[in-house]
Scaffold this motif. Structure first.
Motif, mmCIF file in Angstrom:
data_model
loop_
_atom_site.group_PDB
_atom_site.id
_atom_site.type_symbol
_atom_site.label_atom_id
_atom_site.label_comp_id
_atom_site.label_asym_id
_atom_site.label_seq_id
_atom_site.Cartn_x
_atom_site.Cartn_y
_atom_site.Cartn_z
ATOM 1 N N GLU A 301 0.822 -1.206 0.000
ATOM 2 C CA GLU A 301 0.000 0.000 0.000
ATOM 3 C C GLU A 301 0.861 1.264 0.000
ATOM 4 O O GLU A 301 0.546 2.253 -0.658
ATOM 5 N N MET A 302 1.975 1.216 0.741
ATOM 6 C CA MET A 302 2.886 2.367 0.766
ATOM 7 C C MET A 302 3.500 2.615 -0.606
ATOM 8 O O MET A 302 3.531 3.756 -1.096
ATOM 9 N N LEU A 303 3.983 1.556 -1.240
ATOM 10 C CA LEU A 303 4.651 1.714 -2.528
ATOM 11 C C LEU A 303 3.667 2.157 -3.608
ATOM 12 O O LEU A 303 3.977 3.031 -4.429
ATOM 13 N N ASP A 304 2.465 1.590 -3.598
ATOM 14 C CA ASP A 304 1.465 1.989 -4.587
ATOM 15 C C ASP A 304 1.002 3.429 -4.359
ATOM 16 O O ASP A 304 0.740 4.172 -5.313
ATOM 17 N N TRP A 310 3.480 10.376 -7.019
ATOM 18 C CA TRP A 310 4.509 10.858 -7.941
ATOM 19 C C TRP A 310 3.989 10.957 -9.370
ATOM 20 O O TRP A 310 4.378 11.849 -10.117
ATOM 21 N N ARG A 311 3.112 10.040 -9.779
ATOM 22 C CA ARG A 311 2.503 10.158 -11.111
ATOM 23 C C ARG A 311 1.700 11.466 -11.211
ATOM 24 O O ARG A 311 1.806 12.197 -12.197
ATOM 25 N N ALA A 312 0.892 11.724 -10.189
ATOM 26 C CA ALA A 312 0.061 12.924 -10.202
ATOM 27 C C ALA A 312 0.923 14.186 -10.199
ATOM 28 O O ALA A 312 0.657 15.138 -10.955
ATOM 29 N N LYS A 313 1.939 14.197 -9.352
ATOM 30 C CA LYS A 313 2.812 15.374 -9.300
ATOM 31 C C LYS A 313 3.506 15.588 -10.640
ATOM 32 O O LYS A 313 3.560 16.708 -11.160
ATOM 33 N N TRP A 336 3.922 6.222 -18.042
ATOM 34 C CA TRP A 336 3.797 6.202 -16.582
ATOM 35 C C TRP A 336 3.111 7.468 -16.086
ATOM 36 O O TRP A 336 2.187 7.422 -15.265
ATOM 37 N N ALA A 337 3.544 8.628 -16.586
ATOM 38 C CA ALA A 337 3.010 9.899 -16.097
ATOM 39 C C ALA A 337 1.542 10.068 -16.439
ATOM 40 O O ALA A 337 0.778 10.653 -15.659
ATOM 41 N N ARG A 338 1.123 9.568 -17.594
ATOM 42 C CA ARG A 338 -0.286 9.726 -17.989
ATOM 43 C C ARG A 338 -1.238 9.120 -16.962
ATOM 44 O O ARG A 338 -2.382 9.547 -16.833
ATOM 45 N N GLY A 339 -0.746 8.135 -16.232
ATOM 46 C CA GLY A 339 -1.573 7.562 -15.173
ATOM 47 C C GLY A 339 -1.923 8.572 -14.110
ATOM 48 O O GLY A 339 -2.931 8.424 -13.390
ATOM 49 N N GLY A 340 -1.119 9.627 -13.990
ATOM 50 C CA GLY A 340 -1.391 10.663 -13.004
ATOM 51 C C GLY A 340 -2.580 11.529 -13.355
ATOM 52 O O GLY A 340 -3.160 12.190 -12.478
ATOM 53 N N ALA A 341 -2.973 11.537 -14.623
ATOM 54 C CA ALA A 341 -4.119 12.353 -15.037
ATOM 55 C C ALA A 341 -5.413 11.866 -14.407
ATOM 56 O O ALA A 341 -6.366 12.644 -14.235
#
Length: 464
Positions: A301-304, A310-313, A336-341
């Motif tokens: 849970e911590m790692l996820d 970090w993706r969102a940032k 990877w970053a697109r997951g932050g959207a």
């Protein structure tokens, strides 16, 4: 001249003082080494041998007058590309950025210059420093000097390649989840991530540290006289403290040292790595330490949660780029970053809180132990052209389970070689200390090195 490559910082300073070797003569040896090895490892960015010769000549003149500027005067140093140096663009490892020259030195570079170090190049990193790899959309592919088909790790990829290849005794990396220790482990170097704020950084961020990557513990310790001076630009910068970084003697009798072999999540531990770390722990036990097996501090849970935050940032950082610039980012990083959207504000906040949970778990663990031993990397090696040990943007952080908790808890941690795999690749032992116990981590590392830890024979350039 190749024999000069093995000299330590202390050796070099003694030669400079005695007049038996000048900084200019030593730089000539380093330049020759770079000429022979750099085409194969591709560790450097903004390499400027002419400027290095000028700096080395000035240092030679100062030593002739017995007026060195500081403890690193005349020592060749490379600086990770993410650490700004005045007049040189900071691409952040990616083709997506505008290449505007930096207007001033970042703290580490400023301290090095103040003390007369010869800054001869920057070293490569992956896009935005977000990979443990030498793969980049802007820089050449950096490779591991031990085996050119293998990855040096990252994100301080070029620093690791340069250090293992013998491009001088000191290379400065940065570390927010293991980016000094991971590549140090995979290339046999000693990599030191100090307590948060011990070496100021700009820009600063929770968990982000700068640290030396060297072939010996003593070289890293010596660099701390320069690197650890405070800087107002880092709001986490620690206050001035008189520390004798050369006081590396210690005794472990009666010391309670935890042994963490299970990561808690992520990639499983390779049997060869486990065996090497267990042998290292046994050596500490023979010296009188009390070895205590401990459970991991990291959870799935911590790692996820960290991944989501970090993706969102990062998506917030690049969302405003044009489609053309976005398309020039390494596809792995962009995917990877697109997951932050799709990460909501609440999910991002919960992800940040997982970082705080790591900090608490680490603090609880250190109420019962004085130091910790663990692997640095869970696996022996992976291909040079992979973006990460999984090469899967859906699983980007599976390899940092042993290293990232100590960034979030601000604790000092080091990587030192503790053996080699059957394939000939280095294996790293991590040594972690309580918050602010930077000298103690260096002392434990030096003690292990004195028992035979570290690397004695380094790679040589391929024969044409």
């Amino acid at each position: 001249m190749d024999d000069l490559i093995s000299l330590s910082i202390k050796d070099l300073l003694q030669h400079y003082e005695a007049g038996t070797l000048s900084p200019f003569e030593y730089w000539q040896a380093v330049e020759k080494r770079i000429d022979a090895f750099e085409p194969h490892v591709q560790a450097l960015y903004a390499y400027d041998p002419e400027e290095a010769r000028r700096q080395a000549a000035e240092s030679t003149e100062r030593w002739a007058r017995r007026a060195p500027l500081g403890p690193l005067d005349g020592i060749p140093v490379s600086v990770k590309e993410l650490v700004a140096t005045k007049g040189v663009p900071v691409p952040l490892g990616t083709a997506a950025t505008e290449k505007v020259p930096a207007t001033e030195d970042a703290p580490a570079a400023a301290r090095l210059r103040e003390d007369g170090a010869v800054i001869f190049a920057k070293t490569t990193c992956p896009d935005y420093g977000m990979l443990s790899s030498g793969l980049s959309s802007f820089h050449n592919l950096s490779r591991n000097p031990w085996k050119l088909s293998e990855n040096p790790g990252g994100s301080s990829a070029g620093a690791a390649s340069a250090g293992a290849a013998g491009f001088g005794p000191l290379h400065i990396g940065t570390d927010i989840g293991g980016s000094v220790r991971l590549p140090a482990g995979w290339t046999g170097l000693f990599g030191f991530k100090p307590s948060q704020g011990r070496i100021p950084v700009d820009p600063y961020y929770p968990g982000r540290c700068a640290g030396p990557m060297t072939r010996t513990v003593e070289d890293a310790a010596w660099s701390m006289f320069t690197l650890a001076r405070p800087d107002w630009r880092d709001a986490t910068s620690l206050p001035p403290e008189e520390i004798d970084w050369t006081d590396l003697s210690t005794n472990v009798r009666g010391l309670k040292i935890g042994l963490m072999l299970e990561p808690g999540c992520g990639l499983p531990l390779d049997p060869e790595v486990r065996e090497a770390v267990e042998k290292a722990a046994l050596r500490f036990e023979k010296a009188g330490a009390i070895i205590i097996p401990v459970d991991p501090v990291l959870t799935r849970e911590m790692l996820d949660g960290l991944d989501k935050f970090w993706r969102a940032k990062f998506w917030g950082d690049i969302e405003g780029l044009s489609d053309e610039r976005k398309a020039s980012i390494l596809p792995y990083i962009l995917d990877w970053a697109r997951g932050g959207a799709d990460v909501t504000g609440v999910e991002a906040a919960r992800g940040f809180n997982r970082m705080l949970e790591m900090r608490r778990a680490a603090s609880v663990l250190f109420t019962s132990i004085d130091a910790l031993l663990s692997p640095v990397n869970p696996i022996v090696s992976y291909p040079a052209d992979w973006a990460s040990p999984t090469n899967d943007p859906a699983l980007p952080f599976e390899h940092i389970a042993y290293t990232v908790p100590w960034n979030m808890s601000d604790q000092p941690a080091a990587s030192i070689n503790c053996g080699f795999s059957k394939s000939g690749m280095p294996i790293g032992l991590q040594i972690v200390g309580p918050r602010f116990a930077d000298l103690a981590v260096l002392q434990l590392s030096r003690l292990y090195e004195s028992w035979g830890g570290g690397v004695k024979t380094w790679p040589e350039p391929p024969v044409a």
